[in-house]
Design an enzyme around this catalytic site. Structure first.
Site, PDB file in Angstrom:
ATOM      1  CB  CYS A  61      -0.932   0.004   1.208  1.00 54.95           C
ATOM      2  SG  CYS A  61      -1.989   1.468   1.326  1.00 54.95           S
ATOM      3  CB  CYS A 118      -0.509   2.392   4.029  1.00 53.64           C
ATOM      4  SG  CYS A 118      -2.133   1.808   3.518  1.00 53.64           S
ATOM      5  CG  ASP A 119       3.328   1.277   4.445  1.00 50.63           C
ATOM      6  OD1 ASP A 119       2.894   1.744   5.511  1.00 50.63           O
ATOM      7  OD2 ASP A 119       3.131   0.103   4.087  1.00 50.63           O
TER       8      ASP A 119
END
Length: 315
Positions: free
Chosen positions: A132, A135-136
């Site tokens: 993701c 997300c990261d």
């Protein structure tokens, strides 16, 4: 006989559990194969509202579970083997419990990212390997990353990562990409993106603490090389966890559960779906939690037989 069962314990399932437990519905929550969902595979979560300093994914999910338990939600470890949705009460067969009857079901079983299945991948998940970018991506500011995949999602992830990384390399096992022309053009026009096509990932390389590269094999020559990288993003798609439904609930061509627009209602009255199992677009913890709230409210309305309930006053 249970009033309502919740299948899954990611942000969607746990949020639904909190709301239903507060409404004295005493939900039975089945934890599944990965209690806590995909967030338990991440390290720090920085984009969930209310945590200005960030919070560990596992800790966030533990807190959600404790909150649901505080209000009376009951948790059982195990997974659903099969369901019978032909009539109410529905029948759910759970490992270790046998058959359970319930008046309503909330499906929050999520989706699993497809992985490459190569050495070093799972071992470094959350510490250099991610599925993701949203997300990261922030954690790779000023670093080199690799995106594996050739579809629209891979192109989108690569373009997004160029906001942070100094170099983004797309690795794909074929010479041709599956992505739409507009997504390909967008990636090819991005000066930060480099390409390694017709190369098959063989192994994620790590120094024991962090990822240092990806070993790939040239499909024409058979020669192997290590592409240096600080992070590897696997973007080869997701698979909704709906196999256990055995086709009883309507899904789209990718297997995601279809819900009535603006609700979490499926084609079967009394069966609701929330989180990534019905969302292939956003796939974020906060959107999953939002639909978990919706599912709880939809479910309570169904069970009470009231279509005009004022939720703001009762919850």
């Amino acid at each position: 006989m249970r009033k309502v069962m919740i299948l899954g314990t990611g942000p969607a399932g746990l949020t639904a559990a909190i709301y239903l437990a507060r409404a004295n519905m005493n939900p039975l929550v089945i934890e599944g194969l990965q209690p806590g969902g995909q967030l338990t595979m991440t390290t720090e979560v920085e984009n969930f509202p209310g945590f200005p300093e960030g919070i560990l994914g596992q800790e966030l999910m533990d807190n959600m579970r404790k909150q649901a338990e505080r209000f009376g939600a009951e948790f059982k470890n195990g997974w659903v083997e099969r369901v019978d949705l032909s009539q109410r009460p529905f029948k759910v067969t759970v490992t270790g419990m046998g058959e359970v009857e319930t008046e309503a079901i909330i499906i929050a079983t999520g989706a699993s990212a497809k992985l490459l299945g190569i050495p070093g991948e799972k071992e470094n998940m959350g510490s250099g390997v991610s599925t993701c970018a949203t997300c990261d991506g922030f954690f790779y500011r000023g670093k080199k990353v690799i995106v594996v995949g050739g579809g629209d999602s891979a192109m989108e992830e690569a373009n997004f990562l160029t906001k942070f990384a100094t170099e983004v390399r797309i690795v794909h096992r074929r010479n041709e990409l599956r992505a739409s022309k507009i997504m390909q053009d967008r990636a090819k026009d991005n000066e930060k993106i480099t390409w390694s096509l017709n190369k098959t990932p063989v192994e994620v390389i790590s120094d024991g603490n962090k990822v240092t590269g990806l070993k790939v094999r040239d499909n024409e020559t058979g020669q192997e090389e290590v592409l240096e990288a600080d992070g590897i993003f696997v973007a080869i798609g997701h698979r909704p966890n709906t196999e256990f439904l055995n086709g009883q609930v309507e899904t789209d061509e990718m297997g995601y559960i279809v819900v009535k627009p603006g609700t979490t209602e499926t084609n079967i009255p009394g069966v609701f779906a929330c989180g990534d199992v019905q969302d292939h677009k956003y796939r974020q913890a906060i959107t999953a939690a939002g639909t978990g709230c919706m599912a709880a409210l939809d479910c309570e309305r169904f069970l009470e037989g009231s279509a005009t309930h004022d939720w703001s006053k009762s919850l």
